[in-house]
Design a protein around this motif. Structure first.
Motif, PDB file in Angstrom:
ATOM      1  N   GLU A 127      36.392 -74.780  42.990  1.00 42.37           N
ATOM      2  CA  GLU A 127      37.108 -73.511  42.834  1.00 42.37           C
ATOM      3  C   GLU A 127      36.371 -72.575  41.881  1.00 42.37           C
ATOM      4  OE1 GLU A 127      41.757 -72.145  42.672  1.00 42.37           O
ATOM      5  OE2 GLU A 127      41.209 -74.248  42.710  1.00 42.37           O
ATOM      6  N   VAL A 128      35.837 -73.120  40.783  1.00 45.26           N
ATOM      7  CA  VAL A 128      35.119 -72.282  39.825  1.00 45.26           C
ATOM      8  C   VAL A 128      33.866 -71.690  40.454  1.00 45.26           C
ATOM      9  CG1 VAL A 128      33.844 -72.261  37.656  1.00 45.26           C
ATOM     10  CG2 VAL A 128      36.007 -73.479  37.800  1.00 45.26           C
ATOM     11  N   MET A 129      33.072 -72.528  41.118  1.00 44.98           N
ATOM     12  CA  MET A 129      31.801 -72.049  41.668  1.00 44.98           C
ATOM     13  C   MET A 129      32.009 -71.031  42.783  1.00 44.98           C
ATOM     14  SD  MET A 129      29.126 -75.221  41.589  1.00 44.98           S
ATOM     15  CE  MET A 129      30.167 -76.444  42.354  1.00 44.98           C
ATOM     16  N   LEU A 130      33.019 -71.264  43.625  1.00 44.74           N
ATOM     17  CA  LEU A 130      33.259 -70.330  44.719  1.00 44.74           C
ATOM     18  C   LEU A 130      33.794 -69.002  44.208  1.00 44.74           C
ATOM     19  CD1 LEU A 130      34.778 -72.590  47.509  1.00 44.74           C
ATOM     20  CD2 LEU A 130      32.557 -71.498  47.496  1.00 44.74           C
ATOM     21  N   LEU A 131      34.834 -69.057  43.370  1.00 47.31           N
ATOM     22  CA  LEU A 131      35.497 -67.824  42.959  1.00 47.31           C
ATOM     23  C   LEU A 131      34.684 -67.033  41.949  1.00 47.31           C
ATOM     24  CD1 LEU A 131      39.285 -68.749  42.787  1.00 47.31           C
ATOM     25  CD2 LEU A 131      38.006 -67.601  44.575  1.00 47.31           C
ATOM     26  N   SER A 132      33.675 -67.658  41.346  1.00 44.07           N
ATOM     27  CA  SER A 132      32.823 -66.896  40.433  1.00 44.07           C
ATOM     28  C   SER A 132      31.916 -65.942  41.198  1.00 44.07           C
ATOM     29  CB  SER A 132      31.968 -67.847  39.587  1.00 44.07           C
ATOM     30  OG  SER A 132      31.002 -68.494  40.395  1.00 44.07           O
ATOM     31  N   ASP A 133      31.825 -66.133  42.508  1.00 44.45           N
ATOM     32  CA  ASP A 133      30.849 -65.362  43.279  1.00 44.45           C
ATOM     33  C   ASP A 133      31.452 -64.621  44.469  1.00 44.45           C
ATOM     34  OD1 ASP A 133      28.012 -64.822  43.103  1.00 44.45           O
ATOM     35  OD2 ASP A 133      27.864 -65.704  45.098  1.00 44.45           O
ATOM     36  N   VAL A 134      32.787 -64.645  44.615  1.00 45.42           N
ATOM     37  CA  VAL A 134      33.434 -63.900  45.693  1.00 45.42           C
ATOM     38  C   VAL A 134      34.493 -62.974  45.094  1.00 45.42           C
ATOM     39  CG1 VAL A 134      33.017 -65.635  47.466  1.00 45.42           C
ATOM     40  CG2 VAL A 134      35.093 -65.774  46.118  1.00 45.42           C
ATOM     41  N   HIS A 135      34.529 -61.760  45.594  1.00 43.39           N
ATOM     42  CA  HIS A 135      35.459 -60.765  45.060  1.00 43.39           C
ATOM     43  C   HIS A 135      35.992 -59.908  46.207  1.00 43.39           C
ATOM     44  CE1 HIS A 135      34.028 -61.800  41.022  1.00 43.39           C
ATOM     45  NE2 HIS A 135      32.796 -61.737  41.527  1.00 43.39           N
ATOM     46  N   HIS A 136      37.305 -59.830  46.307  1.00 43.14           N
ATOM     47  CA  HIS A 136      37.930 -59.042  47.370  1.00 43.14           C
ATOM     48  C   HIS A 136      39.358 -58.714  46.937  1.00 43.14           C
ATOM     49  CE1 HIS A 136      39.778 -58.145  51.316  1.00 43.14           C
ATOM     50  NE2 HIS A 136      38.560 -57.746  51.644  1.00 43.14           N
ATOM     51  N   PRO A 137      39.875 -57.548  47.318  1.00 41.33           N
ATOM     52  CA  PRO A 137      41.243 -57.166  46.915  1.00 41.33           C
ATOM     53  C   PRO A 137      42.316 -58.129  47.400  1.00 41.33           C
ATOM     54  CG  PRO A 137      40.039 -55.261  47.746  1.00 41.33           C
ATOM     55  CD  PRO A 137      39.186 -56.446  48.026  1.00 41.33           C
ATOM     56  N   ASN A 138      42.028 -58.918  48.430  1.00 41.25           N
ATOM     57  CA  ASN A 138      43.038 -59.850  48.945  1.00 41.25           C
ATOM     58  C   ASN A 138      42.767 -61.299  48.555  1.00 41.25           C
ATOM     59  OD1 ASN A 138      42.972 -57.545  51.447  1.00 41.25           O
ATOM     60  ND2 ASN A 138      44.963 -58.127  50.620  1.00 41.25           N
ATOM     61  N   LEU A 139      41.943 -61.484  47.519  1.00 40.54           N
ATOM     62  CA  LEU A 139      41.731 -62.796  46.916  1.00 40.54           C
ATOM     63  C   LEU A 139      42.166 -62.735  45.462  1.00 40.54           C
ATOM     64  CD1 LEU A 139      38.128 -63.703  48.182  1.00 40.54           C
ATOM     65  CD2 LEU A 139      40.310 -64.136  49.320  1.00 40.54           C
ATOM     66  N   VAL A 140      42.799 -63.797  44.991  1.00 41.98           N
ATOM     67  CA  VAL A 140      43.170 -63.861  43.578  1.00 41.98           C
ATOM     68  C   VAL A 140      41.902 -63.947  42.731  1.00 41.98           C
ATOM     69  CG1 VAL A 140      44.304 -65.241  41.806  1.00 41.98           C
ATOM     70  CG2 VAL A 140      45.418 -64.895  43.998  1.00 41.98           C
ATOM     71  N   GLN A 141      41.837 -63.162  41.674  1.00 42.65           N
ATOM     72  CA  GLN A 141      40.630 -63.126  40.845  1.00 42.65           C
ATOM     73  C   GLN A 141      40.675 -64.207  39.772  1.00 42.65           C
ATOM     74  OE1 GLN A 141      39.841 -59.372  38.959  1.00 42.65           O
ATOM     75  NE2 GLN A 141      38.116 -60.168  37.788  1.00 42.65           N
ATOM     76  N   LEU A 142      39.618 -64.998  39.725  1.00 41.08           N
ATOM     77  CA  LEU A 142      39.463 -65.984  38.665  1.00 41.08           C
ATOM     78  C   LEU A 142      38.891 -65.295  37.433  1.00 41.08           C
ATOM     79  CD1 LEU A 142      39.501 -69.019  37.827  1.00 41.08           C
ATOM     80  CD2 LEU A 142      37.141 -69.143  38.638  1.00 41.08           C
ATOM     81  N   LEU A 143      39.560 -65.431  36.294  1.00 39.80           N
ATOM     82  CA  LEU A 143      39.119 -64.784  35.053  1.00 39.80           C
ATOM     83  C   LEU A 143      38.260 -65.706  34.201  1.00 39.80           C
ATOM     84  CD1 LEU A 143      42.481 -63.045  34.044  1.00 39.80           C
ATOM     85  CD2 LEU A 143      40.583 -62.076  35.355  1.00 39.80           C
ATOM     86  N   GLY A 144      38.572 -67.003  34.226  1.00 43.74           N
ATOM     87  CA  GLY A 144      37.821 -67.922  33.380  1.00 43.74           C
ATOM     88  C   GLY A 144      38.302 -69.346  33.547  1.00 43.74           C
ATOM     89  N   TRP A 145      37.839 -70.210  32.670  1.00 39.94           N
ATOM     90  CA  TRP A 145      38.097 -71.632  32.797  1.00 39.94           C
ATOM     91  C   TRP A 145      38.033 -72.288  31.429  1.00 39.94           C
ATOM     92  CZ3 TRP A 145      33.833 -74.091  30.889  1.00 39.94           C
ATOM     93  CH2 TRP A 145      32.668 -73.334  30.817  1.00 39.94           C
ATOM     94  N   CYS A 146      38.513 -73.516  31.371  1.00 40.68           N
ATOM     95  CA  CYS A 146      38.434 -74.315  30.147  1.00 40.68           C
ATOM     96  C   CYS A 146      38.073 -75.733  30.547  1.00 40.68           C
ATOM     97  CB  CYS A 146      39.768 -74.297  29.399  1.00 40.68           C
ATOM     98  SG  CYS A 146      39.807 -75.385  27.944  1.00 40.68           S
TER      99      CYS A 146
END
Length: 459
Positions: free
Chosen positions: A211-230
């Motif tokens: 999830e981190v690797m994918l969402l760090s590199d995809v951006h679209h208004p109809n995808l939830v934006q990943l802000l960060g991780w721990c």
């Protein structure tokens, strides 16, 4: 060989080169990288393993090898990003049958160099799996590379404070992966905090990194934006933008049932289609979500749909029509070819999308068929099909909707689009971009006739 010896000596442990073969003019491009937490000698030994395994990729024009902590790739076509620049000359390299020598240029990443390893690992077509003799590196060390993608590395204590020690009062929901909490950061920003329950599970760990690797590199208004991780010890947490209206299932089957009017439902249907089209066709990666369902569709302040939960997502290489893999997903939403044969393609997401559309229109939840009785009447796609056959589409529509609030022909058309998506044969289903065209067209589906959904009975 030059990369094997040069990479461990460079700051950041990454280097790239290109060199032209004198005999036929072919240019060879190559890249190598070690994670920054490895030692210089560890980097060298790791790349040495990869280098010796590389010949098994031949005679392919593209090959990749990796071990725990390093990665190396060659290709006869350029794959370097535009933000690379020449920074130094490496040692002479002997090339060609006659032993002629030519200098190759090492290329260093101005930005994003460390991140490239993650993307290349995902895109690999000729993999050499990790060597047992290579040095073991904790996966949490690799994830630091995604910070260069604009993600924030949060401290556990800050997230603990933001969620009032992950209290029940701040919990937004819970699933097999763990729980999601509403958190208020020190600067007042409201976020959604997804705390994974690892239980020493390799699968959950892989879901987190996926999830981190994918969402760090995809951006679209109809995808939830990943802000960060721990990532501290056994703690694995993902931090997302907060969706005020939570998940779609609450509006269809839960406490807010009957709230959505037809226009809002149509906009949600279209928004999901746009998000999936981006994942399948518009992103530089071909991403299959694998778990499209109503509780993985979140709604923002304006009730616009956002696709969430990419823990099960898989990448589909450009040269493959499908992947063969073990079934993982939610029964009742999963395509028959994936359940029966383990064949996974974008059309599996299309099938799930069709089920979600039927749920949005009907306000009924799709359930998997079980072999403990005759419950075919509870199988939503079959109910929709039977009504379609008799020309009684509108009997499927949620009774909470005002008949004066929607156009009957438009609703019929969208039910038929959903049935096109839930056809038993994957090849018959439209692509997501075709679905957008159908949704936005004014005419009826005169030349597209759906076939009956396939019934899958589970034990």
């Amino acid at each position: 060989m030059n990369l094997q010896t040069t990479t461990p000596k460079k700051q950041g442990f990454f280097a790239a080169t290109k060199i032209e073969l004198p005999n036929n003019g072919t240019t060879i491009y190559a890249f190598a990288q070690c994670i920054e937490t490895i030692t210089q000698n560890g980097c060298f030994e790791c790349l040495k393993t990869g280098y010796h395994n590389m010949p098994t990729c031949l005679p392919n024009s593209d090959g990749r090898a990796y071990a725990d902590g390093c990665f190396i790739r060659y290709s006869n076509s350029s794959f370097f990003p535009d933000n690379y620049q020449m920074i130094e000359i490496i040692t002479n390299s002997s090339v060609g049958k006659q032993g002629s020598r030519k200098k190759g240029a090492v290329i260093g990443g101005v930005v994003g160099g460390v991140t490239l390893i993650l993307i290349l690992l995902l895109l690999s077509t000729c993999f050499i799996r990790r060597s047992k003799s290579s040095k073991r590196i904790h996966r949490g060390d690799v994830i630091t590379a995604t910070m260069l993608k604009g993600l924030v590395s949060y401290c556990y204590k800050d997230l603990k404070f933001a969620t009032q020690n992950f209290s029940e009062e701040t919990k937004l929901g819970e699933g097999g992966f763990g729980a999601v909490y509403k958190g208020t950061l020190g600067d007042g920003k409201v976020v959604a905090v997804k705390k994974l329950t690892l239980q020493h599970s390799r699968k959950t760990e892989e879901d987190f990194f996926s999830e981190v690797m994918l969402l760090s590199d995809v951006h679209h208004p109809n995808l939830v934006q990943l802000l960060g991780w721990c990532c501290e010890g056994h703690v694995r947490i993902l931090v997302y933008e907060y969706m005020k209206n939570n998940s779609l299932d609450r509006f269809l089957f839960g406490e807010r049932k009957g709230y959505l009017d037809w226009k809002q439902r149509y906009d949600i249907i279209l928004g999901i289609a746009r998000g999936l089209t981006y994942l399948h066709e518009e992103s530089h990666l071909r991403i299959i979500h694998r778990d499209i369902k109503t509780n993985n569709i979140l709604l923002d302040d304006d009730l616009q749909s956002r696709i969430a939960d990419f823990g099960l997502a898989r990448l589909l290489p450009e040269d493959k029509s499908h992947l063969s893999t073990k079934f993982t997903g939610t029964l009742g939403y999963t395509a028959p070819e994936y359940i029966i044969h383990g064949q996974l393609s974008e059309k599996a997401d299309v099938y799930s999308y069709g089920i979600v559309v039927l749920e949005i229109i009907s306000g009924q939840k799709s359930k998997a068929l079980e072999d403990d009785g005759d419950n075919e009447n509870e199988f939503l796609p079959l109910n929709a099909w039977k009504l379609y056959e008799r020309g009684m589409h509108l009997d499927l529509v949620d009774k909470t909707l005002d008949p004066n609030d929607y156009d009957a022909e438009e609703v019929k058309k969208i039910i038929e689009i959903a049935l096109l998506c839930t056809q038993g044969f994957a090849d018959l289903r439209p692509t997501m971009s075709e679905i957008i065209g159908l949704l936005q067209s004014k005419g009826l589906l005169e030349h597209m006739i759906p076939t009956m959904p396939v019934l899958i009975v589970t034990n």
